[in-house]
Scaffold this motif. Sequence first.
Motif, PDB file in Angstrom:
ATOM      1  N   TRP A 206     -29.920   8.655  -4.576  1.00 37.88           N
ATOM      2  CA  TRP A 206     -28.485   8.613  -4.857  1.00 37.88           C
ATOM      3  C   TRP A 206     -28.123   9.772  -5.773  1.00 37.88           C
ATOM      4  O   TRP A 206     -28.825  10.053  -6.748  1.00 37.88           O
ATOM      5  CB  TRP A 206     -28.105   7.284  -5.529  1.00 37.88           C
ATOM      6  CG  TRP A 206     -27.975   6.160  -4.547  1.00 37.88           C
ATOM      7  CD1 TRP A 206     -28.991   5.532  -3.897  1.00 37.88           C
ATOM      8  CD2 TRP A 206     -26.764   5.561  -4.098  1.00 37.88           C
ATOM      9  NE1 TRP A 206     -28.486   4.563  -3.060  1.00 37.88           N
ATOM     10  CE2 TRP A 206     -27.120   4.548  -3.170  1.00 37.88           C
ATOM     11  CE3 TRP A 206     -25.419   5.752  -4.385  1.00 37.88           C
ATOM     12  CZ2 TRP A 206     -26.184   3.759  -2.523  1.00 37.88           C
ATOM     13  CZ3 TRP A 206     -24.477   4.962  -3.754  1.00 37.88           C
ATOM     14  CH2 TRP A 206     -24.851   3.985  -2.832  1.00 37.88           C
ATOM     15  N   GLY A 207     -27.032  10.429  -5.451  1.00 42.30           N
ATOM     16  CA  GLY A 207     -26.536  11.495  -6.303  1.00 42.30           C
ATOM     17  C   GLY A 207     -25.544  10.953  -7.314  1.00 42.30           C
ATOM     18  O   GLY A 207     -25.313   9.749  -7.411  1.00 42.30           O
ATOM     19  N   ARG A 208     -24.954  11.847  -8.070  1.00 40.40           N
ATOM     20  CA  ARG A 208     -24.023  11.456  -9.121  1.00 40.40           C
ATOM     21  C   ARG A 208     -22.681  11.029  -8.557  1.00 40.40           C
ATOM     22  O   ARG A 208     -22.166  11.631  -7.625  1.00 40.40           O
ATOM     23  CB  ARG A 208     -23.824  12.615 -10.094  1.00 40.40           C
ATOM     24  CG  ARG A 208     -25.081  12.972 -10.865  1.00 40.40           C
ATOM     25  CD  ARG A 208     -24.854  14.179 -11.744  1.00 40.40           C
ATOM     26  NE  ARG A 208     -26.055  14.489 -12.515  1.00 40.40           N
ATOM     27  CZ  ARG A 208     -26.166  15.544 -13.293  1.00 40.40           C
ATOM     28  NH1 ARG A 208     -25.168  16.397 -13.402  1.00 40.40           N
ATOM     29  NH2 ARG A 208     -27.284  15.757 -13.962  1.00 40.40           N
ATOM     30  N   SER A 209     -22.120  10.019  -9.176  1.00 40.23           N
ATOM     31  CA  SER A 209     -20.796   9.550  -8.767  1.00 40.23           C
ATOM     32  C   SER A 209     -19.763  10.657  -8.948  1.00 40.23           C
ATOM     33  O   SER A 209     -19.704  11.301  -9.988  1.00 40.23           O
ATOM     34  CB  SER A 209     -20.406   8.336  -9.611  1.00 40.23           C
ATOM     35  OG  SER A 209     -19.086   7.934  -9.328  1.00 40.23           O
ATOM     36  N   GLY A 210     -18.958  10.872  -7.917  1.00 37.94           N
ATOM     37  CA  GLY A 210     -17.899  11.868  -8.008  1.00 37.94           C
ATOM     38  C   GLY A 210     -18.356  13.299  -7.856  1.00 37.94           C
ATOM     39  O   GLY A 210     -17.558  14.218  -8.037  1.00 37.94           O
ATOM     40  N   GLN A 217     -28.575  12.499   0.509  1.00 36.03           N
ATOM     41  CA  GLN A 217     -28.319  11.662  -0.656  1.00 36.03           C
ATOM     42  C   GLN A 217     -27.052  10.842  -0.429  1.00 36.03           C
ATOM     43  O   GLN A 217     -26.087  11.322   0.159  1.00 36.03           O
ATOM     44  CB  GLN A 217     -28.101  12.518  -1.908  1.00 36.03           C
ATOM     45  CG  GLN A 217     -29.340  12.956  -2.625  1.00 36.03           C
ATOM     46  CD  GLN A 217     -29.009  13.660  -3.923  1.00 36.03           C
ATOM     47  OE1 GLN A 217     -27.876  14.079  -4.143  1.00 36.03           O
ATOM     48  NE2 GLN A 217     -30.002  13.802  -4.784  1.00 36.03           N
ATOM     49  N   TYR A 218     -27.065   9.626  -0.934  1.00 40.50           N
ATOM     50  CA  TYR A 218     -25.846   8.818  -0.972  1.00 40.50           C
ATOM     51  C   TYR A 218     -25.198   8.995  -2.335  1.00 40.50           C
ATOM     52  O   TYR A 218     -25.860   9.323  -3.327  1.00 40.50           O
ATOM     53  CB  TYR A 218     -26.164   7.340  -0.752  1.00 40.50           C
ATOM     54  CG  TYR A 218     -26.522   6.984   0.668  1.00 40.50           C
ATOM     55  CD1 TYR A 218     -25.525   6.707   1.609  1.00 40.50           C
ATOM     56  CD2 TYR A 218     -27.850   6.928   1.079  1.00 40.50           C
ATOM     57  CE1 TYR A 218     -25.851   6.377   2.915  1.00 40.50           C
ATOM     58  CE2 TYR A 218     -28.186   6.600   2.386  1.00 40.50           C
ATOM     59  CZ  TYR A 218     -27.177   6.331   3.306  1.00 40.50           C
ATOM     60  OH  TYR A 218     -27.501   6.022   4.595  1.00 40.50           O
ATOM     61  N   CYS A 219     -23.898   8.759  -2.398  1.00 40.41           N
ATOM     62  CA  CYS A 219     -23.225   8.740  -3.687  1.00 40.41           C
ATOM     63  C   CYS A 219     -21.895   8.023  -3.554  1.00 40.41           C
ATOM     64  O   CYS A 219     -21.358   7.857  -2.445  1.00 40.41           O
ATOM     65  CB  CYS A 219     -23.001  10.151  -4.231  1.00 40.41           C
ATOM     66  SG  CYS A 219     -21.600  10.992  -3.481  1.00 40.41           S
ATOM     67  N   PHE A 220     -21.366   7.580  -4.688  1.00 42.66           N
ATOM     68  CA  PHE A 220     -20.006   7.067  -4.742  1.00 42.66           C
ATOM     69  C   PHE A 220     -19.073   8.239  -4.967  1.00 42.66           C
ATOM     70  O   PHE A 220     -19.279   9.024  -5.897  1.00 42.66           O
ATOM     71  CB  PHE A 220     -19.838   6.076  -5.893  1.00 42.66           C
ATOM     72  CG  PHE A 220     -20.550   4.765  -5.698  1.00 42.66           C
ATOM     73  CD1 PHE A 220     -20.087   3.835  -4.779  1.00 42.66           C
ATOM     74  CD2 PHE A 220     -21.681   4.463  -6.425  1.00 42.66           C
ATOM     75  CE1 PHE A 220     -20.735   2.633  -4.591  1.00 42.66           C
ATOM     76  CE2 PHE A 220     -22.338   3.253  -6.254  1.00 42.66           C
ATOM     77  CZ  PHE A 220     -21.860   2.337  -5.333  1.00 42.66           C
ATOM     78  N   GLU A 221     -18.054   8.360  -4.120  1.00 40.78           N
ATOM     79  CA  GLU A 221     -16.988   9.278  -4.473  1.00 40.78           C
ATOM     80  C   GLU A 221     -16.281   8.705  -5.694  1.00 40.78           C
ATOM     81  O   GLU A 221     -16.397   7.514  -6.004  1.00 40.78           O
ATOM     82  CB  GLU A 221     -15.988   9.427  -3.315  1.00 40.78           C
ATOM     83  CG  GLU A 221     -16.535  10.156  -2.113  1.00 40.78           C
ATOM     84  CD  GLU A 221     -15.467  10.430  -1.062  1.00 40.78           C
ATOM     85  OE1 GLU A 221     -14.281  10.567  -1.427  1.00 40.78           O
ATOM     86  OE2 GLU A 221     -15.820  10.502   0.134  1.00 40.78           O
ATOM     87  N   ILE A 320     -18.284   5.496   0.016  1.00 44.19           N
ATOM     88  CA  ILE A 320     -19.687   5.822  -0.179  1.00 44.19           C
ATOM     89  C   ILE A 320     -20.036   6.915   0.820  1.00 44.19           C
ATOM     90  O   ILE A 320     -19.893   6.721   2.033  1.00 44.19           O
ATOM     91  CB  ILE A 320     -20.583   4.590   0.018  1.00 44.19           C
ATOM     92  CG1 ILE A 320     -20.202   3.513  -1.003  1.00 44.19           C
ATOM     93  CG2 ILE A 320     -22.056   4.968  -0.129  1.00 44.19           C
ATOM     94  CD1 ILE A 320     -20.895   2.188  -0.782  1.00 44.19           C
ATOM     95  N   SER A 321     -20.428   8.056   0.319  1.00 52.32           N
ATOM     96  CA  SER A 321     -20.664   9.228   1.160  1.00 52.32           C
ATOM     97  C   SER A 321     -22.132   9.621   1.146  1.00 52.32           C
ATOM     98  O   SER A 321     -22.903   9.176   0.292  1.00 52.32           O
ATOM     99  CB  SER A 321     -19.797  10.399   0.698  1.00 52.32           C
ATOM    100  OG  SER A 321     -18.431  10.113   0.910  1.00 52.32           O
TER     101      SER A 321
END
Length: 365
Positions: A206-210, A217-221, A320-321
Motif C-alpha cells: 500500500w502506498g501513501r494516502s493521497g 500498489q494500492y492506496c486511498f485517494e 481506492i486506486s
Amino acid sequence: MMRLISNKRESFTHGVQIGKRRGVPGFAERSDTQTSVAWDPEGIYKDTVPQKGGYFSSMKPVETVDEELDPVFLKQNPIKPLKGKLTNTMKLKKILLDRYMPVNLDLPNVQLLHLDPPIFLVENFWSKAKCKELIEELRATGRMAQSTVGAGNLYSSSVKDSNRRTSSSVLIDDQLQEEFPRIGSFAEEIQQNAFEIIQGNSLGQWGRSGKQPLFQQYCFEALQAAEYQQGQHFLEHEDAFPVSVAEENKFQRHATVLLYLNDVEQGGETTFSHLNISVKPRGGSALIFFPSFSDGTPDHRTLHIATDAEDVKWVTQQWISRGFNSRLASQKQLAEEGKVDAVLSRRKAKGAKKKAKGSGKGFSM
C-alpha cells in the motif's frame, strides 16, 4: 461471527499509512519527486479552469447516454442480479478475489445488493453521531466549493461550469487535515473501516494516502466530501478512467466507498443505470462497488447517477486506486505465463523420461 466494524477510533494495527502518519507493509520508498506529486484527479484545487474540455465533461449528456452496453463486453461480462439469498459465499469470495477486490463477507453488516457486478451496502459503517459532527466540521472550514468534473488526467485542468455535477465539494488532503485535525481523525477512521471491509492486508503493498501509487500498489485517494442542495446532482458517470487515461495517469480506481452522512427522505438516490439498483441515502451507511476489474479495465456496468436531491444530502467519496501500467502488467502476465509453461514443460519432460525408462524394463539385447 465477525464483529461489527467499530465506530470507536482505533490504531491501524494493519500498518496502513494514512497521510504521513503510519508505515505501510512492503512500502517502496519513492523519490522526493514522486512523493511531492500534487495528486488531485478531480481537479478540485486547480487555479486555472478552462470553460470546456476534460474526460468527464466530454461524456454524453444524460439524455443521450446509450441505454445498451456494448454486446461484446456484455457477453464477456453478463449482468447477474442477486436472486434470493446468497448461499455460496465461497464462490463469491473467489470471484471477488480474482476479478475485483476481496470483501469480508463474514461481517454481519455487509449486505450484497447485486451479484455481478458486485455491489454492497454496509449498514452502520460509521456512527450517525460522527457523521453529524463531520458535517459540522466541514461547514466550519469554509472550504466547500462548487464541484468540478475532473479532466480524468492528473496534468490537465478541470471544469467547474458543468451541469453534470452541481454539488459543492472539498478535498480532505494533508494540508486540510493538518489545519483541521478533527477532520483528519475522521478521515482516518473512514479509511480504517474501508480497509477492514476490503481485507486490505491481503492486497500486498500500500502506498501513501493521497499520493500517486507505484505500479501495483494500492492506496486511498484523499477523501472527498460533497454537499448536494435541492436540485443538485451528479449525472451519469463512471468512476474508473478509460485505459488510455489510466495509462497516462499511471493509476486506476478499483473501488468506490460512498459514505452517506445523513438521512435523505426525498431524492438523492444513487442509481445504477444498467442494473435496476437504486440506493436511498441513510446516515452512517456506505455503498461499496468496483468501477474497474482487477486488470484495470473499466467495468462499464457500474455507470451510475446521483439523482436530484430534494432534501440536503452529504456524502464522503473514498476511492481506492492502484498503480497502473499496461506494458508492465503485460510483461508480468507474460512472465507468469512463461513460468507456468516452463513448469509444465519440465513436468512433461520428466514424465516422458519416466515413460521411456519404464518401457525399457526387461528389454535385453
